[in-house]
Enzyme design. Structure first.
Site, PDB file in Angstrom:
ATOM      1  N   SER A 144      10.200   1.307  -2.494  1.00 26.15           N
ATOM      2  CA  SER A 144       8.852   0.732  -2.498  1.00 26.15           C
ATOM      3  C   SER A 144       8.959  -0.755  -2.194  1.00 26.15           C
ATOM      4  CB  SER A 144       8.207   0.933  -3.873  1.00 26.15           C
ATOM      5  OG  SER A 144       7.043   0.148  -4.035  1.00 26.15           O
ATOM      6  N   TYR A 157       8.689   0.527 -13.281  1.00 21.12           N
ATOM      7  CA  TYR A 157       8.646   1.120 -11.939  1.00 21.12           C
ATOM      8  C   TYR A 157       9.268   0.190 -10.903  1.00 21.12           C
ATOM      9  CZ  TYR A 157       6.734   2.901  -7.542  1.00 21.12           C
ATOM     10  OH  TYR A 157       6.586   3.368  -6.261  1.00 21.12           O
TER      11      TYR A 157
END
Length: 267
Positions: A144, A157
């Site tokens: 990401s 995350y």
């Protein structure tokens, strides 16, 4: 030279998190290129519906494997269930927990680490040795743009994706010496169920794209002869990731916190 380094046409691809979003788009694109598929996700009904679509449309062999990647040794056990040759692995499964860390649930954090980190390592450990032995194969680990900076309210995350990025870059170097490709794919915010769950405020870490745009970025990387340790989907996302590496963290974090509607915790 590995055939996957010209135009990516793997004979059989395994995709985790294949029931929706980026994973389902990978499945559609690879099926259109003639790849047989092993689709892995928790939601069996969605996997079966996707498999029926792909078999009907492209005539490929499509196997569904309902699987909970949060379980211990998930990759090794998955390898036992899928003993056949796999030419391309797409480690796409993942989820996020958003909000102040102290408001989070410890069980949710534990599951996030299990799926977003442990399962990625375990699946690579299970499938990469065979690729190395035959000097052919590819692994795409979906990270990401949050991997390029800490993100308040997405602390676990973002840290998990930073791990995936670093891990993939190391494997890129180790595997390239054996004719095998490993790289991290770094999407920004993407129009999927993922952002329906965590909300739009996470766009602070990038610019929205569609799943098709993200997978197109991955396929261009797979089709080129040049092997890179990571790719970022979207020019603006790439610029933002580069800027995150230049701006001092003590300056960057309060800015992200304000964008994410969180009061800064440092003076």
């Amino acid at each position: 030279m590995s055939r996957i380094m010209s135009r990516c046409r793997p004979a059989r691809s395994l995709i985790t998190g294949a029931s929706s979003g980026i994973g389902a788009e990978f499945a559609r694109v690879l099926a259109a290129r003639g790849s047989d598929l092993v689709l892995v996700a928790r939601r069996e009904d969605r996997l079966k519906a996707l498999a029926e679509e792909l078999v009907s449309t492209h005539g490929v062999d499509c196997r569904t494997v309902p699987w909970d990647l949060s379980e211990p040794a998930s990759g090794r056990r998955l390898r036992d269930v899928v003993p056949e040759r796999i030419d391309l692995v797409v480690n796409n499964a993942g989820f996020a927990v958003q909000g102040p860390f102290t408001d989070g649930d410890a069980d949710d954090f534990e599951r996030l680490v299990a799926v977003d980190i442990r399962a990625v390592v375990d699946i690579c450990s299970a499938f990469l040795p065979d690729m190395i032995a035959r000097r052919d194969g590819t692994i795409v680990n979906v990270a990401s743009t949050t991997a390029f900076q800490p993100v308040p309210t997405l602390a676990v995350y973002a840290a998990a994706k930073a791990f995936v990025l670093s891990f993939s870059q190391s494997l890129w170097y180790e595997s390239a010496q054996h004719g095998v490709r490993v790289f991290a794919l770094n999407p920004g915010p993407t129009h999927t169920e993922f952002f329906d769950v965590i909300g739009d405020s996470a766009t602070a870490t990038g610019t929205y794209q569609t799943s098709a745009q993200v997978v197109a970025t991955a396929m261009r990387a797979l089709d080129t002869r040049r092997s890179r340790p990571h790719v970022i989907s979207g020019r603006r996302n790439a610029v933002q990731a580069a800027m995150a590496g230049i701006v001092p963290t003590r300056v960057l974090l309060p800015v992200l916190a304000r964008i994410l509607h969180q009061p800064p915790s440092i003076s």
